[in-house]
Each structure stands twice: as C-alpha cells, then as structure tokens.
Design a protein around this motif. Structure first.
Motif, PDB file in Angstrom:
ATOM      1  N   GLN A 292       3.239   4.067  -3.644  1.00  0.00           N
ATOM      2  CA  GLN A 292       4.023   3.129  -2.838  1.00  0.00           C
ATOM      3  C   GLN A 292       3.868   3.479  -1.364  1.00  0.00           C
ATOM      4  OE1 GLN A 292       7.972   2.467  -4.390  1.00  0.00           O
ATOM      5  NE2 GLN A 292       7.788   0.334  -3.753  1.00  0.00           N
ATOM      6  N   ALA A 293       3.621   2.456  -0.550  1.00  0.00           N
ATOM      7  CA  ALA A 293       3.259   2.672   0.852  1.00  0.00           C
ATOM      8  C   ALA A 293       4.306   3.468   1.610  1.00  0.00           C
ATOM      9  CB  ALA A 293       3.015   1.320   1.533  1.00  0.00           C
ATOM     10  N   SER A 294       5.571   3.283   1.256  1.00  0.00           N
ATOM     11  CA  SER A 294       6.654   3.933   1.999  1.00  0.00           C
ATOM     12  C   SER A 294       6.637   5.452   1.882  1.00  0.00           C
ATOM     13  CB  SER A 294       8.010   3.400   1.520  1.00  0.00           C
ATOM     14  OG  SER A 294       8.184   3.643   0.135  1.00  0.00           O
ATOM     15  N   LYS A 296       3.602   7.187   0.934  1.00  0.00           N
ATOM     16  CA  LYS A 296       2.205   7.639   0.830  1.00  0.00           C
ATOM     17  C   LYS A 296       1.908   8.826   1.724  1.00  0.00           C
ATOM     18  CE  LYS A 296      -1.299   6.264   2.880  1.00  0.00           C
ATOM     19  NZ  LYS A 296      -2.617   6.182   3.448  1.00  0.00           N
ATOM     20  N   ASP A 297       2.288   8.761   2.991  1.00  0.00           N
ATOM     21  CA  ASP A 297       1.924   9.832   3.929  1.00  0.00           C
ATOM     22  C   ASP A 297       2.516  11.177   3.503  1.00  0.00           C
ATOM     23  OD1 ASP A 297       0.466   8.042   5.406  1.00  0.00           O
ATOM     24  OD2 ASP A 297       2.002   7.745   6.943  1.00  0.00           O
ATOM     25  N   ASP A 370      -8.942   8.240   0.925  1.00  0.00           N
ATOM     26  CA  ASP A 370      -7.876   7.277   1.188  1.00  0.00           C
ATOM     27  C   ASP A 370      -8.509   5.924   1.501  1.00  0.00           C
ATOM     28  OD1 ASP A 370      -5.373   6.236   1.547  1.00  0.00           O
ATOM     29  OD2 ASP A 370      -4.890   7.398   3.341  1.00  0.00           O
ATOM     30  N   ASP A 371      -7.664   4.895   1.530  1.00  0.00           N
ATOM     31  CA  ASP A 371      -8.096   3.541   1.900  1.00  0.00           C
ATOM     32  C   ASP A 371      -9.210   3.035   0.982  1.00  0.00           C
ATOM     33  OD1 ASP A 371      -6.351   3.652   4.194  1.00  0.00           O
ATOM     34  OD2 ASP A 371      -7.884   4.857   5.200  1.00  0.00           O
ATOM     35  N   THR A 373     -10.568   0.541  -1.686  1.00  0.00           N
ATOM     36  CA  THR A 373     -10.257  -0.827  -2.092  1.00  0.00           C
ATOM     37  C   THR A 373     -10.857  -1.118  -3.461  1.00  0.00           C
ATOM     38  OG1 THR A 373     -12.247  -1.800  -1.126  1.00  0.00           O
ATOM     39  CG2 THR A 373     -10.351  -1.492   0.343  1.00  0.00           C
ATOM     40  N   THR A 391      -4.960   4.411  -3.002  1.00  0.00           N
ATOM     41  CA  THR A 391      -4.609   3.130  -2.406  1.00  0.00           C
ATOM     42  C   THR A 391      -3.101   2.952  -2.494  1.00  0.00           C
ATOM     43  OG1 THR A 391      -5.270   0.802  -2.281  1.00  0.00           O
ATOM     44  CG2 THR A 391      -4.762   1.662  -4.460  1.00  0.00           C
ATOM     45  N   THR A 392      -2.569   1.949  -1.811  1.00  0.00           N
ATOM     46  CA  THR A 392      -1.112   1.777  -1.744  1.00  0.00           C
ATOM     47  C   THR A 392      -0.687   0.428  -2.302  1.00  0.00           C
ATOM     48  OG1 THR A 392      -1.239   0.890   0.506  1.00  0.00           O
ATOM     49  CG2 THR A 392      -0.915   3.274   0.277  1.00  0.00           C
ATOM     50  N   PHE A 393       0.621   0.352  -2.606  1.00  0.00           N
ATOM     51  CA  PHE A 393       1.228  -0.917  -3.028  1.00  0.00           C
ATOM     52  C   PHE A 393       2.608  -1.025  -2.405  1.00  0.00           C
ATOM     53  CE2 PHE A 393       2.844   2.144  -6.094  1.00  0.00           C
ATOM     54  CZ  PHE A 393       4.162   1.757  -6.293  1.00  0.00           C
ATOM     55  N   ASP A 394       3.160  -2.230  -2.433  1.00  0.00           N
ATOM     56  CA  ASP A 394       4.509  -2.464  -1.925  1.00  0.00           C
ATOM     57  C   ASP A 394       5.483  -2.829  -3.035  1.00  0.00           C
ATOM     58  OD1 ASP A 394       4.072  -2.052   0.928  1.00  0.00           O
ATOM     59  OD2 ASP A 394       2.891  -3.896   0.869  1.00  0.00           O
TER      60      ASP A 394
END
Length: 487
Positions: A292-294, A296-297, A370-371, A373, A391-394
């Motif tokens: 989840q993008a929130s 990820k870091d 990372d990144d 696709t 990769t990320t999701f919301d």
C-alpha cells in the motif's frame, strides 16, 4: 572424484562412459559425475519397477506391511540423514542450515503416509438401484515416474515417494541432471533400510534422453513432475500420448500483498523468508511485493536495512545467510533478467550482481527493484533467484487485481491486522496456497499445488495417498435379476 551409476533394482549399475559433471556452485569446479542415461537405461529401470509391482515382495504386501516398511525407512532417515547433507549442498549450493533443517525432518514426510497405508479400505456407496449394493475399492496405478528439480531434490522426492509407495505403487525417479547425488545416496539408504529391490529406482540424465523415454514407456501408469512450466508442458504432452495422469507442480510469480495496517516488522520477516531463503530458488518465492502506497517508504527502508546485513558466503559455513545460485546457466539467466529490468526502467535499490563480483562460484546477492510495472519482464516472468519486484496500490480492489495479474498461481501472501480483510482478499486471489500474516509453511497434512501455469493436481494433504490410487466400483446383486425380456 566420485562417479555414480544409476540405482536400479536395489543396486548401483556400472557407470557408463558417458558422464554429466556436477559442479560445486560455491567453487565453480566439478566435484562428481553422474551417468548420462539413455532409453536403454530407462527401460532397465522400468523393468525393475514393473517386476517389483507385479511379482516382487512389494506386490504381495498388505497395506499394513507396506506401512511397516515405510516406518523402517523413516527410522533409517532419522538415524542417518546427516550422511546426505554434503552431497546436496555440493550439488546445488543450498545453505547448510537450510539443508540440515530439511533433512532432519525427512522421516516426518513418511510416517503420516505410512499410517494412511494401514487404513486404505473399501468404502460403501449409496445407490438407488433396487436389489444391488455397491462399494468403492482402491488399487495402485503401478510404476510411477517422478521427475524432480535441482533446488530441493530430496525433500520434494519425499513428498512424492511417501504417498506413492503407501498406495502400493513402485517408482522410477529422474532427478535433475544438475543435482542427482543426494537422490542416489538416498535410494541406496532406503534400500538398506528394507525397501525391496525395484520399488525405488533412479536413472540420471537429461530430460530429452531419459525423462521422455520414461514418461512414454507403455508401462508407466502415472507421472509426477516438479519443475518449470516449460518442462511441465513437455511432460504433460508426453503423458497425454500415453493417456496417463500427470501431476504438475510448476513455477510461480507469487505476490506478497502488504496493507497499511500490517505489522511492518512481521511483514518484513515474511518478505525476507519468501524471496531470500534458498536465494530465491523456490517455486513459492514471494517475488512480487505489492505494498500500500501509504506505507511503502517505511516498509522498504526496513526491508533494505535488514537485507544489507545478510552475509554471502560458503554454503557449508553455518554463518552464511546467502549462498550461491545452483548452476552456471541459472546464474547467467538471473543476471540477464536483472540487466533487463534496469533497461526497462525499474529503479534498482540494491543490485546483487555487485555482491557476486570477484567471487569463485555462482553468486548473486539480494536484488531489489522499485517502480516495477506489470508490463515489465520482471513482473511477468519467474526469475527463480533473489530478485524482488516492488509496486504499490491504493485500494483493496487494486491490490487483488495486481496480485492476480500473472500467468502463474502457486502461492500468495497477505499481510494485514484486519482478519476480515485477510480472509476476504485470500478468497479472491487465484493461487493454490494463500498465507495470511506468515509465509512458506508446509506440512504433510496440507496440500500443495498451483493454478493457471503453476500446474495442476495436488501433492501432500489429507488425500495425498488417494492421489496415487485408482478407484473402481464393485456392484453385488442381493436379489434375483429380473428377466430383461418378459413375455
């Protein structure tokens, strides 16, 4: 240098003049040789398996007697498993701690299925036909061909062999030409433990020279294969020519889906286990991190901090945490896929090629991109190495869509503190095994197998012995048969 013949009918054959070199992945040098088998060797092994099934002592044993024999095999493995460790490490480079962990429990793959053998029995059927009763009875297939991979040859053989023999079948094994030594020594050990001659036979060689001959032999009644989807397709086609069943446990591109409410430390442990144990050379490797993008870091920084501490080294050293890849062709493949990911624009956070430079042997360290696709090769194709794609999701729906965006469906991990969400997402992911808040568990009581290009059929689990049995119905009249053509 050790030289191994085939193991057929309870004894090693005289080695031929055709050899396959086994290269120690940690040193890059040849340490032993296997006989390069051919169709004639395959025929000899099938002769032995057929004799043992049709007329040898195995054919006359009851289920309870077979169970006693398998328990003797388990007892021998419990006493002698350490004799097998070095051969497997020198064949495929797996770390000492991992191999010891697997082999110390080899006996536990046999005992549950030995117990199952004691309870194979007739089962009544319920039918609505007047004047007859019917029942289901079970019978073994006959000679079964097992084709095993190089990454965990003995453990995977145990998964196949224990239920197959418990069902009363005999076996011919074709191990990977890259890693056959531990399988040959294992076959000798279990024969010495009391397994009758011909019940387990091992023929070494290349798939197109030995594997194809075994699968196409008219006496082969079933095939069980673990390996790549490419190899699995060839085995399935050959089995179809003979109209025999095949169980295929193939590759994977397994997702690890991490939601924002997951325990980050627990998730990082699961990610490490999923992709870097066995240096990523596992069918269930969790090679796609969908986070989840929130969070990820934070998660990625925790992951990198752990990975940077992992020590590459000699697989025979108990302090080593990352060993070599198993063979030179595979090393070249993994390096090429890393280079392709860079060319396609993925962000390389850690390049394991650097860790391997200047080392003897076939080393690639943990690699993280990372990144990534869904159009990139790294997302779509199995690396079978220590390479993680992020990769990320919301939204939850997006996470499920990304998890299912694969031709494979072997395993998946879901990380969340919301038990309802975990169960809900697990139901939607198309994979044969779903782990929630942990990863890589395995047990004789739980089935293994994939969906889509990850194969079909199941190994282990409560019905493992029945997978190696044929069913038949027996009808018994309990009343006079009425005249079919009354006047």
């Amino acid at each position: 240098m050790e030289q191994f013949g085939h193991f057929i009918d309870g004894a090693f054959t005289t080695p031929s003049n055709q050899w396959i070199d086994s290269v120690d992945p940690a040193a890059g040098t040849v340490w032993c040789r296997f006989s390069r088998g051919d169709a004639q060797d395959a025929t000899a092994a099938m002769d032995a398996a057929e004799r043992a099934f049709e007329s040898g002592p195995w054919s006359r044993m009851s289920g309870a007697e077979r169970a006693d024999c398998l328990d003797q095999v388990a007892d021998a493995l419990a006493r002698r498993w350490e004799e097998l460790v070095e051969a497997e490490i020198r064949d495929n480079g797996k770390r000492l701690t991992e191999v010891r962990g697997q082999f110390a429990g080899l006996d536990n793959w046999f005992r549950p299925f030995a117990e199952k053998a004691r309870h194979i029995s007739r089962e009544p059927q319920h039918n609505a036909v007047p004047g007859v009763q019917s029942e289901t009875t079970y019978l073994p297939f006959g000679p079964v061909v097992a084709i095993t991979p190089w990454n965990s040859p003995l453990m995977i053989l145990a998964w196949k062999m224990a239920p197959a023999l418990a069902a009363g079948n005999t076996m011919v094994v074709k191990p990977s030409e890259m890693a056959s030594a531990s399988t040959l020594l294992f076959a000798q050990m279990v024969h010495e433990a009391g397994l009758p001659a011909g019940v387990l036979n091992v023929v070494t060689g290349y798939g197109h020279e030995v594997g194809g001959a075994l699968v196409r032999d008219q006496r082969t009644r079933m095939v069980t294969f673990t390996g790549s989807d490419l190899g699995g397709g060839k085995v399935a086609a050959a089995a179809a020519e003979n109209v025999i069943p095949a169980t295929l446990e193939l590759g994977g591109k397994s997702p690890q889906v991490v939601f924002g409410d997951a325990d980050p430390d627990n998730a990082v442990n699961g990610i490490l286990s999923g992709i870097f144990l066995s240096n990523g050379q596992s069918c269930v490797a969790g090679s796609r991190l969908i986070v989840q993008a929130s969070v990820k870091d934070v998660l990625v920084q925790k992951l990198l901090a752990r990975v940077w501490t992992l020590q590459l080294g000699d697989p025979m050293d108990p302090e080593t945490q990352i060993g070599p890849l198993a063979n030179l062709p595979h090393l070249e493949k993994v390096r090429a896929m890393i280079a392709r990911a860079v060319d396609e624009g993925a962000t390389c956070l850690l390049d394991g090629r650097e860790a391997g430079r200047g080392r003897a042997g076939f080393y690639v360290g943990p690699t993280i991109f990372d990144d990534v696709t869904p159009t990139m090769q790294l997302w779509r194709e199995e690396v079978f190495g220590p390479v993680l794609a992020i990769t990320t999701f919301d939204t939850e729906a997006e996470a499920v869509q990304l998890a299912n965006d694969s031709a494979y469906g072997l395993a998946a991990g879901v990380w969340t503190s919301d038990s309802d969400r975990g169960a809900r997402v697990a139901r939607q992911i198309r994979a044969g095994t779903i782990y929630i808040n942990h990863y890589r568990s395995i047990d004789p009581g739980a089935s293994i197998g994939g969906l889509k290009r990850s194969g079909y059929g199941r190994e282990l689990g409560p019905d493992a012995v029945k997978h190696f049995l044929q069913t038949r119905s027996i009808w018994t009249g309990t009343a006079p048969v009425p005249d079919p053509f009354p006047a």
